[in-house]
Design an enzyme around this catalytic site. Sequence first.
Site, PDB file in Angstrom:
ATOM      1  CE1 TYR A 140      -3.283  -2.727   0.021  1.00  0.00           C
ATOM      2  CE2 TYR A 140      -3.890  -2.123   2.253  1.00  0.00           C
ATOM      3  CZ  TYR A 140      -4.087  -2.897   1.125  1.00  0.00           C
ATOM      4  OH  TYR A 140      -5.104  -3.826   1.105  1.00  0.00           O
ATOM      5  CE  LYS A 191       0.796 -18.049  -2.083  1.00  0.00           C
ATOM      6  NZ  LYS A 191       0.022 -19.284  -1.835  1.00  0.00           N
ATOM      7  CG  ASP A 223      -2.825 -20.022  -0.281  1.00  0.00           C
ATOM      8  OD1 ASP A 223      -2.070 -19.978   0.701  1.00  0.00           O
ATOM      9  OD2 ASP A 223      -2.539 -20.651  -1.316  1.00  0.00           O
ATOM     10  CG  ASP A 247      -7.422  -4.111   3.844  1.00  0.00           C
ATOM     11  OD1 ASP A 247      -8.475  -4.105   4.500  1.00  0.00           O
ATOM     12  OD2 ASP A 247      -7.213  -3.339   2.892  1.00  0.00           O
ATOM     13  CG  ASP A 251     -12.571  -6.202   5.935  1.00  0.00           C
ATOM     14  OD1 ASP A 251     -12.330  -5.723   7.060  1.00  0.00           O
ATOM     15  OD2 ASP A 251     -12.728  -5.502   4.922  1.00  0.00           O
TER      16      ASP A 251
END
Length: 358
Positions: A140, A191, A223, A247, A251
């Site tokens: 980001y 990852k 994942d 992020d 959620d």
Amino acid sequence: MSKKIAVLPGDGIGIEIVAEAVKVLDYFKSKGLELEMVEAPIGGAGYDSAGKPLPDDTLALVTGADAILLGAVGGPQYEDLPRALRPERGLLSLRTELGLFANLRPAILYPQLADASSLRAEVVAGLDIMIVRELTGGIYFGEPRGIRDKANGEREGFNTLVYSESEIDRIARVAFDIAMKRGKRLCSVDKANVLEVSELWREVVIRAGTDYAQVELSHMYVDNAAMQLVKWPRQFDVMVTTNMFGDILSDAAAMLTGSIGMLPSASLDENSKGMYEPIHGSAPDIAGQGVANPLATILSVAMMLRYSLDQAVLADHIEHAVGRVLDRGLRTPDIMAEGCRQVGTVEMGEAVLHELSA
């Protein structure tokens, strides 16, 4: 000594839900807690008032404050603005300017809301996860970034995912410290089978873990972590991960609890100065209707009292009051269930105040 709280309602339902949270702070102020609250615009409201999503006066206020209470930012009327002027840029700039690198997002299922979860009650009963998200680094914020023309005339977008050892180490230690106060289990999500950044992430987290021998450290690819949150969420105690992964995962975890409208968050700097906000957005589709759930914002005040104002007992009072309100069967539309009574934003806020004063 009086503490200064910067109150930033923002946009959409932020105005309504922050108003109810401020009433809770006013209640404690009336009981002797020394607070000074000052309101300022941010996001779309900042653009409307000063032509930029983080006005200079707002930045000066939050810089001198002991804690920040934020509602939400954004709205469809701002979507055509240049990227640098969009409401979300004000929020990102605020995190960067204040060094708010550690985002704490609890996913706690109130037993009264077990039926509101999208998963079976036996899967989510007792859910209590703390997701620690790195907030000021990663893709980001990485440079270079942009949209450019290729030699063949086609455009391509590009972003840079980058983390330094020091950035990884400091967020890892926040997560380890929190794990020490909870179930002493930490799952680091990365990852590392694909990304070199994640290879370094895992190496640094393992190294930091040598100073926390009592914490059981595990690792999981992002994942698989997403799948496990849905399959067996109670296996997790504390999770730590990067900005983008956090992020997304936070959620997903939020919906396990029945409503994104129930969950608070804290974003802390190295000295525990923090910004406190619900994890949901500005919800322009219901703004002004008086139906938004203020409980996540009120619970964000509890986190503020706990982490920045050293008032853990008052934080407990808020959390218990919210539980008693739910016991009474009061529900905003997002958590409405059969046999309960639907209330609006103000009535829900008043119910929490009633329980605090009972």
